[in-house]
Design a protein around this motif. Structure first.
Motif, PDB file in Angstrom:
ATOM      1  N   ALA A 123       0.825  -1.210   0.000  1.00  0.00           N
ATOM      2  CA  ALA A 123       0.000   0.000   0.000  1.00  0.00           C
ATOM      3  C   ALA A 123       0.857   1.256   0.000  1.00  0.00           C
ATOM      4  O   ALA A 123       1.787   1.368   0.796  1.00  0.00           O
ATOM      5  CB  ALA A 123      -0.902  -0.004   1.225  1.00  0.00           C
ATOM      6  N   TYR A 124       0.549   2.171  -0.917  1.00  0.00           N
ATOM      7  CA  TYR A 124       1.146   3.503  -0.832  1.00  0.00           C
ATOM      8  C   TYR A 124       0.401   4.195   0.304  1.00  0.00           C
ATOM      9  O   TYR A 124      -0.695   4.710   0.120  1.00  0.00           O
ATOM     10  CB  TYR A 124       0.942   4.274  -2.121  1.00  0.00           C
ATOM     11  N   THR A 125       0.991   4.156   1.470  1.00  0.00           N
ATOM     12  CA  THR A 125       0.296   4.566   2.688  1.00  0.00           C
ATOM     13  C   THR A 125       0.394   6.070   2.904  1.00  0.00           C
ATOM     14  O   THR A 125      -0.607   6.756   3.086  1.00  0.00           O
ATOM     15  CB  THR A 125       0.880   3.788   3.877  1.00  0.00           C
ATOM     16  N   ALA A 126       1.629   6.557   2.901  1.00  0.00           N
ATOM     17  CA  ALA A 126       1.858   7.994   3.054  1.00  0.00           C
ATOM     18  C   ALA A 126       2.463   8.492   1.757  1.00  0.00           C
ATOM     19  O   ALA A 126       3.673   8.499   1.572  1.00  0.00           O
ATOM     20  CB  ALA A 126       2.781   8.264   4.226  1.00  0.00           C
ATOM     21  N   LYS A 127       1.595   8.873   0.841  1.00  0.00           N
ATOM     22  CA  LYS A 127       2.056   9.374  -0.446  1.00  0.00           C
ATOM     23  C   LYS A 127       1.713  10.856  -0.521  1.00  0.00           C
ATOM     24  O   LYS A 127       0.548  11.246  -0.437  1.00  0.00           O
ATOM     25  CB  LYS A 127       1.387   8.621  -1.583  1.00  0.00           C
ATOM     26  N   TYR A 128       2.749  11.648  -0.675  1.00  0.00           N
ATOM     27  CA  TYR A 128       2.593  13.100  -0.608  1.00  0.00           C
ATOM     28  C   TYR A 128       2.414  13.719  -1.991  1.00  0.00           C
ATOM     29  O   TYR A 128       2.958  13.221  -2.979  1.00  0.00           O
ATOM     30  CB  TYR A 128       3.816  13.702   0.093  1.00  0.00           C
ATOM     31  N   ALA A 129       1.692  14.821  -2.052  1.00  0.00           N
ATOM     32  CA  ALA A 129       1.521  15.586  -3.285  1.00  0.00           C
ATOM     33  C   ALA A 129       2.836  16.329  -3.523  1.00  0.00           C
ATOM     34  O   ALA A 129       3.066  17.402  -2.975  1.00  0.00           O
ATOM     35  CB  ALA A 129       0.356  16.562  -3.134  1.00  0.00           C
ATOM     36  N   SER A 130       3.715  15.722  -4.327  1.00  0.00           N
ATOM     37  CA  SER A 130       5.108  16.158  -4.366  1.00  0.00           C
ATOM     38  C   SER A 130       5.533  16.686  -5.728  1.00  0.00           C
ATOM     39  O   SER A 130       5.154  16.143  -6.775  1.00  0.00           O
ATOM     40  CB  SER A 130       6.009  14.963  -4.002  1.00  0.00           C
ATOM     41  N   ALA A 131       6.380  17.703  -5.697  1.00  0.00           N
ATOM     42  CA  ALA A 131       6.994  18.214  -6.923  1.00  0.00           C
ATOM     43  C   ALA A 131       8.008  17.220  -7.494  1.00  0.00           C
ATOM     44  O   ALA A 131       8.376  17.307  -8.671  1.00  0.00           O
ATOM     45  CB  ALA A 131       7.697  19.544  -6.634  1.00  0.00           C
ATOM     46  N   PHE A 132       8.445  16.286  -6.666  1.00  0.00           N
ATOM     47  CA  PHE A 132       9.486  15.345  -7.092  1.00  0.00           C
ATOM     48  C   PHE A 132       8.970  14.247  -8.027  1.00  0.00           C
ATOM     49  O   PHE A 132       9.739  13.399  -8.457  1.00  0.00           O
ATOM     50  CB  PHE A 132      10.202  14.747  -5.873  1.00  0.00           C
ATOM     51  N   TYR A 133       7.672  14.248  -8.323  1.00  0.00           N
ATOM     52  CA  TYR A 133       7.151  13.303  -9.318  1.00  0.00           C
ATOM     53  C   TYR A 133       7.270  13.858 -10.735  1.00  0.00           C
ATOM     54  O   TYR A 133       6.818  13.204 -11.685  1.00  0.00           O
ATOM     55  CB  TYR A 133       5.665  12.983  -9.061  1.00  0.00           C
ATOM     56  N   GLY A 134       7.833  15.037 -10.897  1.00  0.00           N
ATOM     57  CA  GLY A 134       7.887  15.686 -12.209  1.00  0.00           C
ATOM     58  C   GLY A 134       8.297  14.785 -13.356  1.00  0.00           C
ATOM     59  O   GLY A 134       7.532  14.619 -14.328  1.00  0.00           O
ATOM     60  N   PRO A 135       9.478  14.168 -13.312  1.00  0.00           N
ATOM     61  CA  PRO A 135       9.917  13.350 -14.446  1.00  0.00           C
ATOM     62  C   PRO A 135       9.010  12.151 -14.726  1.00  0.00           C
ATOM     63  O   PRO A 135       8.897  11.707 -15.867  1.00  0.00           O
ATOM     64  CB  PRO A 135      11.319  12.887 -14.020  1.00  0.00           C
ATOM     65  N   VAL A 146      11.817   8.553  -5.697  1.00  0.00           N
ATOM     66  CA  VAL A 146      10.985   8.837  -6.869  1.00  0.00           C
ATOM     67  C   VAL A 146      11.776   9.475  -8.005  1.00  0.00           C
ATOM     68  O   VAL A 146      12.971   9.810  -7.872  1.00  0.00           O
ATOM     69  CB  VAL A 146       9.766   9.707  -6.496  1.00  0.00           C
ATOM     70  N   SER A 147      11.083   9.653  -9.109  1.00  0.00           N
ATOM     71  CA  SER A 147      11.714  10.108 -10.350  1.00  0.00           C
ATOM     72  C   SER A 147      12.527  11.388 -10.176  1.00  0.00           C
ATOM     73  O   SER A 147      13.639  11.497 -10.705  1.00  0.00           O
ATOM     74  CB  SER A 147      10.643  10.305 -11.414  1.00  0.00           C
ATOM     75  N   GLY A 148      11.992  12.350  -9.440  1.00  0.00           N
ATOM     76  CA  GLY A 148      12.702  13.617  -9.276  1.00  0.00           C
ATOM     77  C   GLY A 148      13.978  13.474  -8.449  1.00  0.00           C
ATOM     78  O   GLY A 148      14.970  14.175  -8.690  1.00  0.00           O
ATOM     79  N   GLU A 149      13.944  12.564  -7.486  1.00  0.00           N
ATOM     80  CA  GLU A 149      15.153  12.312  -6.693  1.00  0.00           C
ATOM     81  C   GLU A 149      16.234  11.693  -7.576  1.00  0.00           C
ATOM     82  O   GLU A 149      17.412  12.066  -7.522  1.00  0.00           O
ATOM     83  CB  GLU A 149      14.828  11.363  -5.531  1.00  0.00           C
ATOM     84  N   TYR A 150      15.805  10.721  -8.386  1.00  0.00           N
ATOM     85  CA  TYR A 150      16.730  10.084  -9.329  1.00  0.00           C
ATOM     86  C   TYR A 150      17.287  11.116 -10.313  1.00  0.00           C
ATOM     87  O   TYR A 150      18.489  11.177 -10.563  1.00  0.00           O
ATOM     88  CB  TYR A 150      15.988   8.970 -10.075  1.00  0.00           C
ATOM     89  N   ALA A 151      16.392  11.948 -10.850  1.00  0.00           N
ATOM     90  CA  ALA A 151      16.797  12.939 -11.857  1.00  0.00           C
ATOM     91  C   ALA A 151      17.809  13.936 -11.279  1.00  0.00           C
ATOM     92  O   ALA A 151      18.756  14.337 -11.975  1.00  0.00           O
ATOM     93  CB  ALA A 151      15.572  13.685 -12.383  1.00  0.00           C
TER      94      ALA A 151
END
Ligand code: PBG
Length: 332
Positions: free
Chosen positions: A194-206, A275-280
């Motif tokens: 379960a994605y339990t604590a999933k935040y509305a994050s700018a880091f999902y950009g990519p 997430v993608s933005g952290e990787y990017a």
């Protein structure tokens, strides 16, 4: 004067073997999960410009990736589908011929139980408006109507062969309805991460580029406010009560405090998602020669485990597993 200097923490840091002797946290390849994108209707893998080194796979290149995953000894693949057509209800998600279900079946065909196949259980890749659920007549995400679709999606994914489903839409009650739907269909062994604590994050950009997202606007009516911690613990309680087998905190690095608190309170294993933005960010800095890519990735993943993660989702899973298994020679 020298009294206090009889205690010297540096003694335990003096050499690589000494440091290895007392190391508190170790990364296991088997704890790393690779998120992978599979796109319908392409002949060659498509690079994702904001995630250098990551591609949208064809079915065949996904199978190759699965083979590399097994060789590297990682924990599994978390699949995301990129369909050619979308509609208001995301019907491609429950269609056995939908790309995500086809890819799941293909991996199970090729690898059986040698590779854990995990599927993202969310509608955003399949809806023409890009939201994680279906909309009501005023354009708002309709929680309970979405649960109905998630139930069908869970069964479709289990029928395709998913070992584990990952509900990531942050709808209230999603874990409970998915568990019930799976059990009723006889899939009592299919695991829920379960994605339990999933935040509305700018880091999902990519990621939006990675899945050709149609979203305009944001997901703040269903994903958590980055300012909130207590809310994550409430979500944890609900997900566990509803039958989550594994819970997850996402994104990773800006939320290590949340991860620690969730790990302290959770009776089930805890995952974290780099997430993608952290990787990017790591890729971009490494490309400029500003940081050492391998060290930065291993350090960030170690941080997740030290903070309390049992499982880590990262786009660098296969590489990291190789680095762990065959460490490069570093100067002492
Ligand atoms: C939603 C989903 C998203 C990610 C994983 N699942 C996007 C979103 O919530 O906007 C993001 C993963 C990443 O950024 O690497 N299905």
């Amino acid at each position: 004067m020298t009294d206090h200097l009889s205690i010297r923490p540096r003694r335990l840091r003096q050499s690589a073997p000494m440091r290895a002797l007392v190391r508190e946290t170790t990364l296991r390849p088997s704890a790393l999960v690779l998120p992978a994108f599979v796109r319908e209707g392409i002949r060659e893998p498509q690079p994702i410009s904001s995630m250098p080194g990551v591609v949208q796979h064809t079915l065949d290149s996904l199978v190759d990736e699965g083979r590399r995953a097994i060789e590297a000894g990682i924990g599994g693949l978390m699949l995301f589908g990129v369909p050619t057509t979308k509609d208001a209800t995301g019907s491609g998600a429950i269609d056995p011929d939908g790309i995500l279900n086809v890819a799941t079946a293909r991996l199970r065909d090729e690898f059986g139980d040698d590779l854990l196949v995990m599927t993202d259980l969310c509608l955003d890749e399949f809806t023409d408006h890009g939201h994680c659920g279906v909309l009501d007549d005023r354009g708002r995400v309709d929680n309970d109507a979405t649960l109905e679709v998630y139930s069908q999606m869970a069964v479709a994914q289990a029928e395709a062969g998913a070992h584990l489903v990952g509900p990531s839409g942050m709808m209230d009650g999603q874990v409970g309805v998915i568990r019930r739907a799976l059990d009723r269909a006889g899939f009592t062994d299919v695991t829920i991460l379960a994605y339990t604590a999933k935040y509305a994050s700018a880091f999902y950009g990519p990621f939006r580029e990675a899945v050709n997202s149609s979203l305009t606007g944001d997901r703040r009516t269903y994903q958590q406010d980055p300012a909130n911690l207590r809310e994550a613990l409430r979500e944890l309680e609900l997900d566990v009560a509803e039958g989550a087998d594994i819970v997850m905190v996402k994104p990773g690095m800006p939320y290590l405090d949340v991860l620690t608190r969730v790990a302290e309170a959770s009776p089930v294993p805890v995952a974290a998602y780099q997430v993608s933005g952290e990787y990017a960010m790591i890729q971009a800095a490494a490309e400029r020669g500003w940081i050492d890519r391998e060290r930065a990735i291993l350090e960030s993943l170690t941080g997740f485990v030290r903070a309390g993660a049992d499982v880590v989702l990262t786009y660098a899973a296969i590489e990291a597993a190789r680095w762990i298994t065959e460490p490069r020679q570093v100067a002492r």
